[in-house]
Design a protein around this motif. Sequence first.
Motif, PDB file in Angstrom:
ATOM      1  N   UNK B 241      66.413  93.168  14.646  1.00  0.00           N
ATOM      2  CA  UNK B 241      65.665  92.023  15.149  1.00  0.00           C
ATOM      3  C   UNK B 241      66.664  91.123  15.855  1.00  0.00           C
ATOM      4  N   UNK B 247      60.913  84.510  14.012  1.00  0.00           N
ATOM      5  CA  UNK B 247      60.796  85.970  13.999  1.00  0.00           C
ATOM      6  C   UNK B 247      60.003  86.515  12.807  1.00  0.00           C
ATOM      7  N   UNK B 248      59.671  85.634  11.842  1.00  0.00           N
ATOM      8  CA  UNK B 248      58.881  86.126  10.711  1.00  0.00           C
ATOM      9  C   UNK B 248      57.412  85.748  10.846  1.00  0.00           C
ATOM     10  N   UNK B 249      57.018  85.258  12.009  1.00  0.00           N
ATOM     11  CA  UNK B 249      55.611  84.940  12.228  1.00  0.00           C
ATOM     12  C   UNK B 249      54.767  86.216  12.201  1.00  0.00           C
ATOM     13  N   UNK B 250      53.454  86.026  12.079  1.00  0.00           N
ATOM     14  CA  UNK B 250      52.563  87.189  12.042  1.00  0.00           C
ATOM     15  C   UNK B 250      52.256  87.627  13.470  1.00  0.00           C
ATOM     16  N   UNK B 251      52.332  88.930  13.700  1.00  0.00           N
ATOM     17  CA  UNK B 251      52.130  89.444  15.051  1.00  0.00           C
ATOM     18  C   UNK B 251      53.435  89.882  15.674  1.00  0.00           C
ATOM     19  N   UNK B 252      54.493  89.898  14.846  1.00  0.00           N
ATOM     20  CA  UNK B 252      55.782  90.399  15.324  1.00  0.00           C
ATOM     21  C   UNK B 252      56.077  91.718  14.619  1.00  0.00           C
ATOM     22  N   UNK B 253      56.410  92.706  15.418  1.00  0.00           N
ATOM     23  CA  UNK B 253      56.661  94.034  14.876  1.00  0.00           C
ATOM     24  C   UNK B 253      58.007  94.542  15.381  1.00  0.00           C
ATOM     25  N   UNK B 254      58.622  95.405  14.607  1.00  0.00           N
ATOM     26  CA  UNK B 254      59.665  96.237  15.200  1.00  0.00           C
ATOM     27  C   UNK B 254      58.911  97.322  15.973  1.00  0.00           C
ATOM     28  N   UNK B 276      45.492  98.007  12.220  1.00  0.00           N
ATOM     29  CA  UNK B 276      46.358  97.465  13.267  1.00  0.00           C
ATOM     30  C   UNK B 276      45.588  96.328  13.921  1.00  0.00           C
ATOM     31  N   UNK B 277      46.256  95.200  14.082  1.00  0.00           N
ATOM     32  CA  UNK B 277      45.589  94.086  14.756  1.00  0.00           C
ATOM     33  C   UNK B 277      45.500  94.394  16.246  1.00  0.00           C
ATOM     34  N   UNK B 278      44.406  94.007  16.866  1.00  0.00           N
ATOM     35  CA  UNK B 278      44.281  94.171  18.320  1.00  0.00           C
ATOM     36  C   UNK B 278      44.741  92.869  18.960  1.00  0.00           C
ATOM     37  N   UNK B 349      50.635  80.560  11.058  1.00  0.00           N
ATOM     38  CA  UNK B 349      51.791  81.444  11.187  1.00  0.00           C
ATOM     39  C   UNK B 349      51.559  82.588  12.163  1.00  0.00           C
TER      40      UNK B 349
END
Lengths: 310, 463
Positions: B241, B247-254, B276-278, B349
């Motif tokens: 990362x 960077x720990x918000x929701x909607x962040x992926x590796x 999986x969120x759209x 978040x």
Amino acid sequence: MDWKQTGNERLATAEQPVTPTHIVDAVAANEGRYTIVDKKLLNDTVTLMEVSAPLIAKKAEPGQFIIFRVDECGERIPLTIADFDREKGTVTIIYQHVGRSTKMLNQLEVGDAIHDFAGPLGSASHLEGIRRACIVGGGVGCAIAYPQTKALHRMGARVDIIAGFRSKDIVILEKEMRDVCENLYLTTDDGSYGEKGFVTDKLSSLIEAGDGYDTVIAIGPVVMMKFVCKVTEAANIPTIVSLNPIMIDGTGMCGGCRVTVDGKMKFACVDGPDFDGHKVDFDELMARNSIYSEQEKDHTCRLIGGAAGA
Amino acid sequence: MPNMSLKKVAMPEQAPDVRNKNFQEVALGYTAEMAIEEAQRCLGCKNMPCVAGCPVGVRIPEFITQCAAGEFEQAYQTIKSTNALPAVCGRVCPQETQCEALCVRGKKGEPVAIGSLERFVADWYMANTVEKCVRPASNGRKVAIIGAGPAGLSCAGALARLGYAVTIFEAFHLAGGVLVYGIPEFRLPKAIVRKEIDSLREMGVKVENNMLIGKVLSVDELFASGFEAVFIGAGAGLPSFMDIEGETLLGIYSANEYLTRINLMRAYDDAYDTPLLRHRRAAVVGGGNVAMDAARCAKRLGAEDVYIVYRRSLTELPARAEEVHHAKEEGVIFKLLNNPVRILGNDKRMVTGIECVEMGLGEPDASGRRRPVVIEGSNFELAVDAVIMAIGTSPNPLLSRTTNGLDVNKRGCIVADEETMQTSRAGVYAGGDAVTGAATVILAMGAGKTAAASIDRYLQGMI
């Protein structure tokens, strides 16, 4: 462990010697089939399953987990190893059937095989040096805390357990817990069994009474662990929590299970799942764990045949 | 007389605005006529410059000559004799920097479409031949391979051909490594990966899934249980990362998580349970093939705006040229010379945007590429509800921590001799991303193949 020893030397001196042929036999006999050898309903929503998994049973330590997949289209779901029997070659899991995958798992019976069962994953709990511990379990968290409790008890530590449940009808593992501790304190939210109140109330009063705990291990709903840590932080008692973030691979590859501990990013699957509770950002974990709750509702509706959420 | 057309025979593709809504393969492959026509562009150079560009040394002019003559089966055998996974390589190799970069035809006009021809020959073989696998005579000696990705599969194939009893231990429930969890269906159909692995099984290779070596068994225990050599092809490891705010918000992926949900766990397929969120607007940070894959997946899952945010310029972009071209065609927006400095979120978040700075290019750095330099005060905000970090990985320490005498370098990568892939421990060889850090499928396959030859020499008592 002595890193200078060769593999064979280490094997020869290992506490539980691994018989070379045993490994091959176990792989061959298992053939990737993880058969359910026992299944017990502990309460209306919690089930215990003993699964044949000789290689995992050989290596499992308290604090570690497995990942299962119930069928070809299933999710990878992590579950803490609740117990293991190296002789019998079995691993016990205890799960609450709340989501789609655990409900599907619960439809399997003794003799059926679980599609995938990988482990032992995660780092084992560090229990060395603990002499006087209080284990705080919330609901099905009591099952997750059981192997640590048992190990501490065997290591000669003095252990108390505070086990909290919503009400009497969902109390699980009472006898098993009683067998591995000095004092078992049961609490229920509604007072239908044991003492009425929350585990934090009981913990505070025990600490005030001067029970001299050198360590608290708290395992249960995130919100419970958060408040237990508030109590123990004030009393300056080191506290271990076992975290259960959303996870995919469980091997350190996806980063989905990242949690913030002491301001740093940690991966629960390799760095944990045990962490220093006083340093965990519980609010962030709660938010991350709820990210798919809407989708999960929709899935569950489809599973039980009700109207889909869509 | 060779076909002197300056251009490659174009491979038919799904139209960009059709394919960016489905997961079916983008490039549809040559017909036999197209393949023969393209194969006739090869001059059959005596000194074979193209072969030097191939990490597994495919005898390119030979297979292309056979292809031009319509001898597709022979062409396949020529490729297969040095390359364990032809149908895969034809699709995912960066040919423009390897074989095709050295093609004489490329000096004036386009090089011969070597990759497209390799793909055609492999697909033709799969479609027209009932695999008549001749299982090599067993020499009864056991080799363990850790990881069923490109390096491990390639090593397994080469050893099995020599008669070794090979067992691959794979941590996931499915073999294939990055070919199944990382590279999307639209670039590499999983049925092809499955067929390639099935053909290894027919040669006698065993694959044990759900076996995380280092946890369930150690390398020492593999030796103790009768394996005489071990090859480690465990892959790249933990995602990196940026260590920036938010960077720990929701909607962040590796990218690993995002792609694994989609490819391995098939989140786009309703038959599968993976959630999986759209997202409506997604930013993918990075410029490699993984970044392109993630961006094109996001587009296919319905995101209206998808950005590639990359801190250098198009010249330095490491992704395969065809992927960049395809991504642009599909509507992915390239924000080049841009770098994120923090991620913005709301009170729930959830990600609401990404703050970037513009970059300039300074003097070349250690990698030989011009160093990106922040242009002060150029900060701007990009409104997005998802951020996918595709900025590389760092090695998983599991095997190095649990294996006696296995040296790693200061980045944590396993140290292996470049010529032999031998590690610091006798009988243990390693290759692929576990050694090099994130690289390509074909380099991993090359390493696996080299290691197989070394393991053979080692077990013959020659080294």
